[in-house]
Scaffold this motif. Structure first.
Motif, PDB file in Angstrom:
ATOM      1  N   THR A  43       0.837  -1.190   0.000  1.00  0.00           N
ATOM      2  CA  THR A  43       0.000   0.000   0.000  1.00  0.00           C
ATOM      3  C   THR A  43       0.877   1.247   0.000  1.00  0.00           C
ATOM      4  OG1 THR A  43      -1.588  -1.257   1.323  1.00  0.00           O
ATOM      5  CG2 THR A  43      -1.934   1.107   1.200  1.00  0.00           C
ATOM      6  N   GLN A  44       0.304   2.351  -0.438  1.00  0.00           N
ATOM      7  CA  GLN A  44       1.048   3.606  -0.455  1.00  0.00           C
ATOM      8  C   GLN A  44       0.252   4.712   0.232  1.00  0.00           C
ATOM      9  OE1 GLN A  44       1.788   3.009  -4.891  1.00  0.00           O
ATOM     10  NE2 GLN A  44       3.593   4.204  -4.322  1.00  0.00           N
ATOM     11  N   PHE A  45       0.986   5.658   0.804  1.00  0.00           N
ATOM     12  CA  PHE A  45       0.317   6.916   1.118  1.00  0.00           C
ATOM     13  C   PHE A  45       1.205   8.092   0.768  1.00  0.00           C
ATOM     14  CE2 PHE A  45       1.787   6.131   5.619  1.00  0.00           C
ATOM     15  CZ  PHE A  45       2.469   7.315   5.838  1.00  0.00           C
ATOM     16  N   SER A  46       0.553   9.210   0.552  1.00  0.00           N
ATOM     17  CA  SER A  46       1.197  10.412   0.054  1.00  0.00           C
ATOM     18  C   SER A  46       1.933  11.155   1.165  1.00  0.00           C
ATOM     19  CB  SER A  46       0.130  11.312  -0.580  1.00  0.00           C
ATOM     20  OG  SER A  46       0.633  12.598  -0.852  1.00  0.00           O
ATOM     21  N   GLY A  47       2.876  11.995   0.761  1.00  0.00           N
ATOM     22  CA  GLY A  47       3.535  12.873   1.715  1.00  0.00           C
ATOM     23  C   GLY A  47       2.604  13.898   2.325  1.00  0.00           C
ATOM     24  N   SER A  48       1.387  13.968   1.818  1.00  0.00           N
ATOM     25  CA  SER A  48       0.349  14.804   2.419  1.00  0.00           C
ATOM     26  C   SER A  48      -0.323  14.102   3.593  1.00  0.00           C
ATOM     27  CB  SER A  48      -0.724  15.138   1.378  1.00  0.00           C
ATOM     28  OG  SER A  48      -1.464  13.972   1.049  1.00  0.00           O
ATOM     29  N   GLY A  49      -0.053  12.809   3.749  1.00  0.00           N
ATOM     30  CA  GLY A  49      -0.730  11.995   4.762  1.00  0.00           C
ATOM     31  C   GLY A  49      -1.898  11.213   4.210  1.00  0.00           C
ATOM     32  N   LEU A  50      -2.263  11.450   2.943  1.00  0.00           N
ATOM     33  CA  LEU A  50      -3.390  10.776   2.314  1.00  0.00           C
ATOM     34  C   LEU A  50      -3.106   9.289   2.139  1.00  0.00           C
ATOM     35  CD1 LEU A  50      -6.054  10.724   0.579  1.00  0.00           C
ATOM     36  CD2 LEU A  50      -4.559  11.110  -1.395  1.00  0.00           C
ATOM     37  N   VAL A  51      -4.018   8.456   2.620  1.00  0.00           N
ATOM     38  CA  VAL A  51      -3.942   7.015   2.407  1.00  0.00           C
ATOM     39  C   VAL A  51      -4.835   6.674   1.223  1.00  0.00           C
ATOM     40  CG1 VAL A  51      -4.367   4.722   3.380  1.00  0.00           C
ATOM     41  CG2 VAL A  51      -3.511   6.569   4.850  1.00  0.00           C
ATOM     42  N   ALA A  52      -4.229   6.073   0.204  1.00  0.00           N
ATOM     43  CA  ALA A  52      -4.940   5.600  -0.980  1.00  0.00           C
ATOM     44  C   ALA A  52      -4.347   4.249  -1.349  1.00  0.00           C
ATOM     45  CB  ALA A  52      -4.796   6.604  -2.125  1.00  0.00           C
ATOM     46  N   PRO A  53      -4.999   3.482  -2.209  1.00  0.00           N
ATOM     47  CA  PRO A  53      -4.438   2.171  -2.541  1.00  0.00           C
ATOM     48  C   PRO A  53      -3.045   2.239  -3.139  1.00  0.00           C
ATOM     49  CG  PRO A  53      -6.698   2.350  -3.323  1.00  0.00           C
ATOM     50  CD  PRO A  53      -6.284   3.714  -2.882  1.00  0.00           C
ATOM     51  N   CYS A  54      -2.807   3.267  -3.967  1.00  0.00           N
ATOM     52  CA  CYS A  54      -1.523   3.347  -4.651  1.00  0.00           C
ATOM     53  C   CYS A  54      -1.238   4.779  -5.069  1.00  0.00           C
ATOM     54  CB  CYS A  54      -1.510   2.445  -5.882  1.00  0.00           C
ATOM     55  SG  CYS A  54      -2.574   3.024  -7.209  1.00  0.00           S
ATOM     56  N   GLY A  55       0.013   5.035  -5.434  1.00  0.00           N
ATOM     57  CA  GLY A  55       0.416   6.374  -5.830  1.00  0.00           C
ATOM     58  C   GLY A  55      -0.258   6.861  -7.093  1.00  0.00           C
TER      59      GLY A  55
ATOM     60  N   ALA B 103      -8.522   8.063   3.769  1.00  0.00           N
ATOM     61  CA  ALA B 103      -8.466   8.940   4.942  1.00  0.00           C
ATOM     62  C   ALA B 103      -7.069   9.543   4.981  1.00  0.00           C
ATOM     63  CB  ALA B 103      -8.767   8.162   6.226  1.00  0.00           C
ATOM     64  N   ASN B 104      -6.777  10.302   6.041  1.00  0.00           N
ATOM     65  CA  ASN B 104      -5.475  10.935   6.188  1.00  0.00           C
ATOM     66  C   ASN B 104      -4.919  10.629   7.569  1.00  0.00           C
ATOM     67  OD1 ASN B 104      -3.428  13.136   6.718  1.00  0.00           O
ATOM     68  ND2 ASN B 104      -4.005  13.666   4.623  1.00  0.00           N
ATOM     69  N   ILE B 105      -3.649  10.203   7.617  1.00  0.00           N
ATOM     70  CA  ILE B 105      -3.068   9.808   8.910  1.00  0.00           C
ATOM     71  C   ILE B 105      -2.861  10.990   9.845  1.00  0.00           C
ATOM     72  CG2 ILE B 105      -1.934   7.778   7.933  1.00  0.00           C
ATOM     73  CD1 ILE B 105       0.741   9.345   8.255  1.00  0.00           C
ATOM     74  N   ALA B 106      -2.942  12.212   9.333  1.00  0.00           N
ATOM     75  CA  ALA B 106      -2.856  13.380  10.208  1.00  0.00           C
ATOM     76  C   ALA B 106      -4.160  13.607  10.963  1.00  0.00           C
ATOM     77  CB  ALA B 106      -2.509  14.628   9.390  1.00  0.00           C
ATOM     78  N   GLU B 107      -5.218  12.989  10.497  1.00  0.00           N
ATOM     79  CA  GLU B 107      -6.534  13.184  11.108  1.00  0.00           C
ATOM     80  C   GLU B 107      -7.049  11.946  11.831  1.00  0.00           C
ATOM     81  OE1 GLU B 107      -8.180  16.356   7.757  1.00  0.00           O
ATOM     82  OE2 GLU B 107      -8.612  14.232   7.505  1.00  0.00           O
ATOM     83  N   LYS B 108      -6.511  10.792  11.483  1.00  0.00           N
ATOM     84  CA  LYS B 108      -6.974   9.541  12.071  1.00  0.00           C
ATOM     85  C   LYS B 108      -5.801   8.568  12.102  1.00  0.00           C
ATOM     86  CE  LYS B 108     -11.052   8.132  10.810  1.00  0.00           C
ATOM     87  NZ  LYS B 108     -12.164   7.526  10.031  1.00  0.00           N
ATOM     88  N   SER B 109      -5.730   7.738  13.108  1.00  0.00           N
ATOM     89  CA  SER B 109      -4.615   6.805  13.206  1.00  0.00           C
ATOM     90  C   SER B 109      -4.660   5.805  12.060  1.00  0.00           C
ATOM     91  CB  SER B 109      -4.636   6.067  14.549  1.00  0.00           C
ATOM     92  OG  SER B 109      -5.586   5.002  14.534  1.00  0.00           O
ATOM     93  N   TYR B 110      -3.479   5.344  11.646  1.00  0.00           N
ATOM     94  CA  TYR B 110      -3.433   4.393  10.545  1.00  0.00           C
ATOM     95  C   TYR B 110      -4.141   3.094  10.909  1.00  0.00           C
ATOM     96  CZ  TYR B 110      -1.832   1.518   6.710  1.00  0.00           C
ATOM     97  OH  TYR B 110      -1.815   0.688   5.608  1.00  0.00           O
ATOM     98  N   LYS B 111      -4.041   2.694  12.154  1.00  0.00           N
ATOM     99  CA  LYS B 111      -4.727   1.464  12.568  1.00  0.00           C
ATOM    100  C   LYS B 111      -6.230   1.588  12.404  1.00  0.00           C
ATOM    101  CE  LYS B 111      -4.994  -1.858  16.387  1.00  0.00           C
ATOM    102  NZ  LYS B 111      -4.493  -2.196  17.751  1.00  0.00           N
ATOM    103  N   GLU B 112      -6.779   2.731  12.793  1.00  0.00           N
ATOM    104  CA  GLU B 112      -8.211   2.967  12.603  1.00  0.00           C
ATOM    105  C   GLU B 112      -8.582   2.964  11.128  1.00  0.00           C
ATOM    106  OE1 GLU B 112     -10.261   5.980  15.413  1.00  0.00           O
ATOM    107  OE2 GLU B 112      -8.178   6.661  15.272  1.00  0.00           O
ATOM    108  N   ILE B 113      -7.729   3.583  10.318  1.00  0.00           N
ATOM    109  CA  ILE B 113      -7.977   3.637   8.876  1.00  0.00           C
ATOM    110  C   ILE B 113      -7.998   2.230   8.296  1.00  0.00           C
ATOM    111  CG2 ILE B 113      -7.007   4.371   6.661  1.00  0.00           C
ATOM    112  CD1 ILE B 113      -5.876   6.842   8.175  1.00  0.00           C
ATOM    113  N   TRP B 114      -6.997   1.417   8.644  1.00  0.00           N
ATOM    114  CA  TRP B 114      -6.898   0.056   8.127  1.00  0.00           C
ATOM    115  C   TRP B 114      -8.081  -0.809   8.576  1.00  0.00           C
ATOM    116  CZ3 TRP B 114      -5.847  -4.527  11.025  1.00  0.00           C
ATOM    117  CH2 TRP B 114      -5.638  -5.665  10.235  1.00  0.00           C
ATOM    118  N   GLN B 115      -8.565  -0.574   9.787  1.00  0.00           N
ATOM    119  CA  GLN B 115      -9.684  -1.359  10.316  1.00  0.00           C
ATOM    120  C   GLN B 115     -11.038  -0.894   9.783  1.00  0.00           C
ATOM    121  OE1 GLN B 115      -8.963  -0.720  14.516  1.00  0.00           O
ATOM    122  NE2 GLN B 115      -8.017  -2.756  14.761  1.00  0.00           N
ATOM    123  N   SER B 116     -11.069   0.272   9.171  1.00  0.00           N
ATOM    124  CA  SER B 116     -12.343   0.874   8.789  1.00  0.00           C
ATOM    125  C   SER B 116     -12.991   0.165   7.601  1.00  0.00           C
ATOM    126  CB  SER B 116     -12.146   2.351   8.449  1.00  0.00           C
ATOM    127  OG  SER B 116     -11.427   2.502   7.236  1.00  0.00           O
TER     128      SER B 116
END
Length: 371
Positions: A275-287, A300-313
């Motif tokens: 998986t990839q996420f952007s230097g903006s903190g954006l989590v997306a499937p790929c670049g 989602a964005n890791i600056a606003e929500k924990s990555y664990k929460e994002i992955w579990q969502s």
């Protein structure tokens, strides 16, 4: 040299050594990524003429030290095995890079860095090299003038980067470190004059390898890459590979360079594994899907929500399921020859063509968790 090539796998994938996670995916389980590619910022000190980052603009959040450390803790907690700071920004522009590498390693993660090297702090090499699996310098020319033209920087940057590579190699050798120090050339046909100078430079600097890779383009051909032109350079690339020695590998990514930019698979199965996420903190499937115009695939964005929460969502898995469904066609709806390409080819054959994963895939390759 053949032994080195077999160990390092610069043109392929390593999922054969992760059969348990592939099997879990085949069983319909929600798997943690094996590898996450990410950046700590979208900033960059260069303006490379081939840069895909210009096609990835999205809303930027503040990537603080706390945000980065929370992500590294979450990644280790859910079972991620490796983090590579390689994405749509130059992570050496972040003041938290060294701390992030050390923290990630302390969490039990394999850590790696891809960089143009210009802002890499030579004084911190002693600190970070022991905690890196690999350090890769992105360099597409072996001569100062052409380097400046291709990378959109001044010629003095070439000298600084070469000196940093020398220092990194010296520290590795002095301390008998296992870190791999490599060079990567993003190769456009117009750069053919730099193949031999760069191969010679890599050997002189003491690098472990030089990998020559294709240039990716988006589905609209915005960068103007003509994949047919690569076919006229087969002999040139074969000749440059002859600069390999017992302790220095020069390798073209043949499978992508000669693919014509085409895919054999229509669905994306690889993103849950790498998986990839952007230097903006954006989590997306790929670049390939970072740009704001692909916001239907933004999670989602890791600056606003924990990555664990994002992955579990549910949102995370809705997006992953969507790109693996008939709603999505990887041949026409995203850029060419992406990070997940070789993994996708493998998983497509496993799922649709009866490919079996061997119980004993052989000796474990280097960088096994960077799939």
């Amino acid at each position: 040299m053949q032994d080195t090539e077999n160990k390092i796998i610069l043109d392929g994938h390593k999922l054969n050594w992760h059969k348990d996670r592939v099997q879990a995916w085949l069983n319909g389980e929600r798997i943690a990524p094996i590898t996450i590619d990410c950046a700590l910022t979208r900033k960059c000190s260069y303006r490379c003429i081939y840069c895909y980052g210009q096609l990835q603009a999205n809303d930027e959040k503040k990537m603080t030290k706390d945000v980065i450390f929370r992500f590294l803790d979450d990644a280790a907690d859910i079972g991620v095995k490796a983090i590579s700071f390689v994405s749509d920004g130059e992570s050496t522009c972040s003041p938290y890079l060294t701390d992030a590498i050390i923290q990630g390693k302390a969490n039990g993660l394999d850590m790696a860095l891809g960089t143009n090297g210009y802002m890499l702090n030579d004084e911190e090499l002693e600190s970070v090299l022991p905690d890196l699996t690999y350090l890769r310098f992105n360099i597409s020319a072996g001569e100062p003038e052409r380097y400046a033209q291709i990378h959109g920087c001044s010629e003095k940057c070439f000298d600084k980067v070469c000196e940093t590579i020398r220092k990194a190699v010296a520290i590795k050798n002095k301390n008998n470190l296992s870190v791999t120090i490599g060079l990567q050339m993003v190769f456009l046909p117009s750069f053919a004059d730099q193949l031999i100078p760069l191969a010679k430079l890599g050997k002189e600097l003491g690098a472990d390898y030089l990998v020559i890779k294709h240039c990716s383009d988006d589905e609209d051909g915005s960068l103007g890459v003509n994949y047919e032109e690569y076919k006229d350079l087969v002999q040139v690339l074969e000749n440059v590979e002859k600069y390999s020695t017992d302790d220095y590998l020069v390798k073209a990514k043949w499978s992508k360079i000669l693919s014509g930019g085409k895919r054999k698979y229509s669905k994306c199965y690889g993103a849950p594994f790498i998986t990839q996420f952007s230097g903006s903190g954006l989590v997306a499937p790929c670049g390939m899907l970072f740009n704001s115009k692909y916001n239907k695939y933004h999670i989602a964005n890791i600056a606003e929500k924990s990555y664990k929460e994002i992955w579990q969502s549910d949102r995370y898995w809705e997006v992953m399921d969507d790109i693996a469904s008939s709603n999505f066609d990887a041949r026409t709806m995203c850029g060419s020859l992406c990070l997940q390409h070789k993994v996708n080819e493998f998983l497509w054959d496993v799922k649709h063509n009866g490919l079996k994963i061997p119980d004993d895939p052989g000796p474990e390759p280097m960088h096994v968790n960077f799939i």
